[in-house]
Each structure stands twice: as C-alpha cells, then as structure tokens.
Write a protein that holds these residues in place. Structure first.
Motif, PDB file in Angstrom:
ATOM      1  N   CYS A 202      -2.408   6.700   1.555  1.00  0.00           N
ATOM      2  CA  CYS A 202      -0.985   7.767   1.190  1.00  0.00           C
ATOM      3  C   CYS A 202      -0.884   8.800  -0.171  1.00  0.00           C
ATOM      4  CB  CYS A 202      -0.084   6.465  -0.724  1.00  0.00           C
ATOM      5  SG  CYS A 202      -1.233   6.732  -1.807  1.00  0.00           S
ATOM      6  N   GLU A 230       2.562   6.033   3.861  1.00  0.00           N
ATOM      7  CA  GLU A 230       3.917   6.350   2.944  1.00  0.00           C
ATOM      8  C   GLU A 230       3.593   7.241   2.014  1.00  0.00           C
ATOM      9  OE1 GLU A 230       4.974   2.136   1.780  1.00  0.00           O
ATOM     10  OE2 GLU A 230       3.692   2.961   0.064  1.00  0.00           O
ATOM     11  N   GLN A 244       1.345   3.199  -7.150  1.00  0.00           N
ATOM     12  CA  GLN A 244       0.851   3.251  -5.127  1.00  0.00           C
ATOM     13  C   GLN A 244      -0.574   2.129  -5.439  1.00  0.00           C
ATOM     14  OE1 GLN A 244       3.132   5.126  -4.017  1.00  0.00           O
ATOM     15  NE2 GLN A 244       1.985   4.619  -2.746  1.00  0.00           N
TER      16      GLN A 244
END
Length: 255
Positions: A202, A230, A244
C-alpha cells in the motif's frame, strides 16, 4: 499482552542490539482489552522500522499492542539502525542478522513457531523494503509480507542521496543484484517454482514514494505474484501507517 524489551549480543554484528517483543497473554479480565493466547508456539509477525526510527517506533506511534491482542500472535520489532536491512559495505552485516540470526535468537528466548505458515513480516518505508526483501529472498521462511509506503526502488533513491547509499551498498551496481534488488528477486522467485508468500502493498497517493510503488506493482502484476494492492489519500506519515497496519493484520493468513 506481555511487552518485553530485550538487549542481546549479536555475533554477526559484534554489537549489543535491541528488540521489543509483544507476546500473547490470556487475560480476559484486563480492562479494555480482548486478549488471546493459544497453547502452541506463537505465530509471529516481524515488524520492521523505517530509516529515521528504531525498534520502539511502532509502539510509540501506533496502537499495535492493542491491535494484536485478540489475534494471539507475537510481534518482534528489531532495531537495524540505518542499514536498509543490508550487509553493508561500510558497516555491519544487517541482512545476515535480520534474515538468519534474529529469528533464531527470538525463538531461543520465546515460544515462537518456526513453521513457514506461522511467520509473517511487515514494515514501513525502509522497513517495507526489508519486508519484501525477506519474503522474496527467503520464501521458505515467510507465508506473507506487507510493505507500507515501501522504499521499493532503491536505484532511484541512491541517485538522490548517493553518499548514504554508497556507505550501505558501495555502488549502485549492488542495487541490481540479489538480494538487494527487489525487482530481480521477484523475477527469480516467480521462475523458481517455490511457494510464493502472499504480498500486501500500500502507498498513499501523496507519498514521495508513490511512483516507486507504482513501478513495483506493475512489475509484480506482470509476474503474476499473489499481490494485494491498496492506495488512497495519504502522505509519508504515521496517521496513514496506523490505519494501514490494522488492514495488514486483518489481511494476514492467521487461520
């Protein structure tokens, strides 16, 4: 949860080193915490810090202890200084330390499982690089790895900050070799026939490392690696990583 700070001697580095360890504890009466501990050796997340931080940073900037309480897993957070998890040209053998010595030391101190399916690694920025470096070069040791805003394209960064990177890698040529080049490590693993760890990546769209993450994502997709990606609004900062890491914990193959 039990929180332990360990100071120990590294034979590989010839230095006294430190790590923080979170261990599961069955304490159902603990106020405000849901806790769980199994009877077997603990599944373990090795959680890696970034360039400007140390082994204490995840505890100081996030609620990682509370997040893992109900999962029943151990978390090992080592210090590696500004090494980029690398056997440095002008410094210590931190790659050998993190990939071989540290897991053995942690398992000698605590009841941690050495089974591949019970071991995971994650990190942010420099630690995101370290997490993918471990997973791609040591796939027999980890079932899953997560990079949060990882410094995944070191050649470009070495051109921006050549002095520090030359201290670590000696020359940018080493950035094109194993185990340091994540792009090459991914290619070698994809062609090897070995089990490939699950990968999670991410990055915030306002992060200065966003383009580097996009380049690694494209490479991983071409290789058909098992990658979950992501992105969303976010910069290179702890508010983003605190959110996260909770998504990483929910993603881990713990069952």
């Amino acid at each position: 949860m039990a929180l332990i700070q360990c100071d120990f001697y590294s034979e590989v580095l010839g230095l006294s080193m430190s790590m923080n360890v979170i261990l599961p504890q069955a304490a159902p009466s603990q106020i405000g915490m849901a806790s769980h501990a199994g009877q077997q050796k603990h599944k373990t997340l090795f959680l890696l810090h970034g360039l400007s931080d140390d082994h204490t940073i995840w505890l100081r900037r996030t609620s990682i202890e509370r997040y893992v309480a109900e999962l029943g897993i151990a978390v090992v957070m080592p210090a590696v200084h500004r090494s980029f998890y690398t056997d440095m040209v002008l410094g210590g053998n931190y790659w050998t330390f993190i990939s071989e010595e540290l897991p053995a030391i942690a398992r000698s101190f605590f009841p941690l499982s050495d089974r591949r399916e019970d071991n995971f690694v994650a990190g942010l920025s420099m630690g995101g690089y370290g997490a993918f470096k471990l997973a791609l070069n040591k796939p027999e040791s980890f079932a899953a790895a997560a990079s949060l805003s990882g410094a995944l394209h070191l050649r470009d960064l070495s051109e921006r900050w050549p002095f520090e990177y030359n201290l670590i890698f000696g020359s940018t040529n080493q950035l094109n070799e194993l185990p340091n080049c994540l792009f090459l490590a991914a290619e070698q693993l994809a062609a090897s026939g070995k089990p490939i760890p699950k990968l999670y990546q991410c990055c915030g769209t306002e992060d200065f490392l966003y383009e580097h993450n996009a380049q690694f994502l494209e490479h991983a997709l071409k290789l058909r690696l098992p990658l979950t990606y992501e992105e969303g609004p976010g910069e290179h900062e702890w508010g983003y990583w605190d959110k996260q890491i909770q998504r990483v914990l929910a993603w881990l193959p713990l069952k």
